[in-house]
Design a protein around this motif. Structure first.
Motif, PDB file in Angstrom:
ATOM      1  N   SER A 104       0.949  -0.712   0.568  1.00  0.00           N
ATOM      2  CA  SER A 104       0.311  -0.183   0.093  1.00  0.00           C
ATOM      3  C   SER A 104       0.701   1.294   0.502  1.00  0.00           C
ATOM      4  CB  SER A 104      -0.700   0.280   1.293  1.00  0.00           C
ATOM      5  OG  SER A 104      -1.951  -0.793   0.765  1.00  0.00           O
ATOM      6  N   ARG A 105       1.733   1.846   0.741  1.00  0.00           N
ATOM      7  CA  ARG A 105       3.104   2.763   1.016  1.00  0.00           C
ATOM      8  C   ARG A 105       3.288   2.393  -0.217  1.00  0.00           C
ATOM      9  NH1 ARG A 105       3.157   6.630   3.420  1.00  0.00           N
ATOM     10  NH2 ARG A 105       2.652   7.319   1.076  1.00  0.00           N
ATOM     11  N   GLN A 106       3.879   1.600  -0.979  1.00  0.00           N
ATOM     12  CA  GLN A 106       4.618   1.225  -2.408  1.00  0.00           C
ATOM     13  C   GLN A 106       3.546   2.270  -3.628  1.00  0.00           C
ATOM     14  OE1 GLN A 106       5.812  -2.064  -2.858  1.00  0.00           O
ATOM     15  NE2 GLN A 106       8.096  -2.011  -2.887  1.00  0.00           N
ATOM     16  N   ILE A 107       2.509   1.821  -3.480  1.00  0.00           N
ATOM     17  CA  ILE A 107       1.205   2.667  -4.408  1.00  0.00           C
ATOM     18  C   ILE A 107       0.910   3.570  -3.895  1.00  0.00           C
ATOM     19  CG2 ILE A 107      -1.118   1.729  -5.103  1.00  0.00           C
ATOM     20  CD1 ILE A 107      -1.116  -0.405  -4.044  1.00  0.00           C
ATOM     21  N   ALA A 108       1.104   3.742  -2.716  1.00  0.00           N
ATOM     22  CA  ALA A 108       0.276   5.431  -2.116  1.00  0.00           C
ATOM     23  C   ALA A 108       1.789   6.542  -3.289  1.00  0.00           C
ATOM     24  CB  ALA A 108       0.625   5.631  -1.467  1.00  0.00           C
ATOM     25  N   ASP A 109       2.952   5.948  -2.956  1.00  0.00           N
ATOM     26  CA  ASP A 109       3.802   6.653  -3.451  1.00  0.00           C
ATOM     27  C   ASP A 109       3.761   7.117  -5.163  1.00  0.00           C
ATOM     28  OD1 ASP A 109       5.033   7.218  -0.553  1.00  0.00           O
ATOM     29  OD2 ASP A 109       6.381   5.710  -0.884  1.00  0.00           O
ATOM     30  N   ARG A 110       4.022   5.755  -5.376  1.00  0.00           N
ATOM     31  CA  ARG A 110       4.362   6.635  -6.771  1.00  0.00           C
ATOM     32  C   ARG A 110       2.482   6.788  -7.203  1.00  0.00           C
ATOM     33  NH1 ARG A 110       6.994   5.481 -11.551  1.00  0.00           N
ATOM     34  NH2 ARG A 110       5.592   4.859 -13.261  1.00  0.00           N
ATOM     35  N   LEU A 111       1.439   6.452  -6.710  1.00  0.00           N
ATOM     36  CA  LEU A 111       0.383   7.315  -7.265  1.00  0.00           C
ATOM     37  C   LEU A 111      -0.319   8.924  -6.665  1.00  0.00           C
ATOM     38  CD1 LEU A 111      -2.384   3.990  -7.640  1.00  0.00           C
ATOM     39  CD2 LEU A 111      -1.047   5.503  -9.329  1.00  0.00           C
ATOM     40  N   VAL A 112       0.621   9.328  -5.753  1.00  0.00           N
ATOM     41  CA  VAL A 112       1.186  10.219  -5.050  1.00  0.00           C
ATOM     42  C   VAL A 112      -0.588  10.808  -4.158  1.00  0.00           C
ATOM     43  CG1 VAL A 112       1.798  12.410  -4.646  1.00  0.00           C
ATOM     44  CG2 VAL A 112       2.347  11.354  -6.372  1.00  0.00           C
ATOM     45  N   ILE A 113      -0.462   9.584  -3.735  1.00  0.00           N
ATOM     46  CA  ILE A 113      -2.176   9.576  -3.193  1.00  0.00           C
ATOM     47  C   ILE A 113      -1.671   9.255  -1.850  1.00  0.00           C
ATOM     48  CG2 ILE A 113      -3.578   9.361  -4.755  1.00  0.00           C
ATOM     49  CD1 ILE A 113      -3.569   6.489  -4.509  1.00  0.00           C
ATOM     50  N   SER A 114      -2.219   8.558  -0.615  1.00  0.00           N
ATOM     51  CA  SER A 114      -2.497   8.574   0.560  1.00  0.00           C
ATOM     52  C   SER A 114      -2.293   6.707   0.793  1.00  0.00           C
ATOM     53  CB  SER A 114      -2.958   9.375   2.034  1.00  0.00           C
ATOM     54  OG  SER A 114      -4.559   8.864   1.810  1.00  0.00           O
TER      55      SER A 114
END
Length: 155
Positions: A104-114
């Motif tokens: 989830s952290r990697q996805i959030a960082d990649r998509l610039v969302i929380s």
């Protein structure tokens, strides 16, 4: 957080637009209304009074979208392309990342969302595809990587 901390409080989401991605989630967590800021003042006031009196205030357009969403969620996933069409473009992107094993952290960082937003999207993906766990979503994404990639390239 408001509903959890002050359950007697009626929460109404006041928005500039009607993002269908959020509608079901805000209703699910307890919001009593979802209305546009640009509605005529008299209608806004009537909506707020209706909520105060125990009703739910949602525009007719959003009621139609909510009904469509409930119909889609109610359909069992059959593991075919049709199931993927129920997902929003953002949900398909997140599903593709899940298929690659991203956290989830990697996805959030990649998509610039929380991270919270990622978890909400994953919750919606599971509901729409009739899956129970993140692992099932990862497996589903891996099985249907070509279908997910094709749909993502269309958006």
């Amino acid at each position: 957080a408001i509903i959890h901390g002050l359950p007697q409080t009626n929460v109404v989401i006041l928005t500039v637009h009607e993002p269908e991605d959020y509608l079901l989630e805000v209703i699910r967590v307890g919001a009593k209304g979802f209305v546009r800021k640009d509605m005529p003042f008299a209608k806004l006031l009537a909506a707020l009074r209706a909520v105060r009196n125990g009703e739910t205030a949602i525009s007719r357009l959003m009621v139609n979208r909510l009904a469509d969403e409930l119909r889609r969620i109610g359909r069992p996933a059959d593991g075919k392309l049709e199931s993927l069409v129920m997902l929003t473009a953002r949900e398909r992107h997140i599903l593709a990342y899940l298929g690659r094993g991203a956290s989830s952290r990697q996805i959030a960082d990649r998509l610039v969302i929380s991270e919270h937003t990622v978890r909400v999207h994953i919750h919606n993906i599971l509901a729409k595809l009739g899956l129970k766990t993140r692992g099932e979503a990862m497996s589903f994404a891996r099985k249907h990587v070509d279908s997910v990639s094709t749909l993502n390239s269309l958006h």
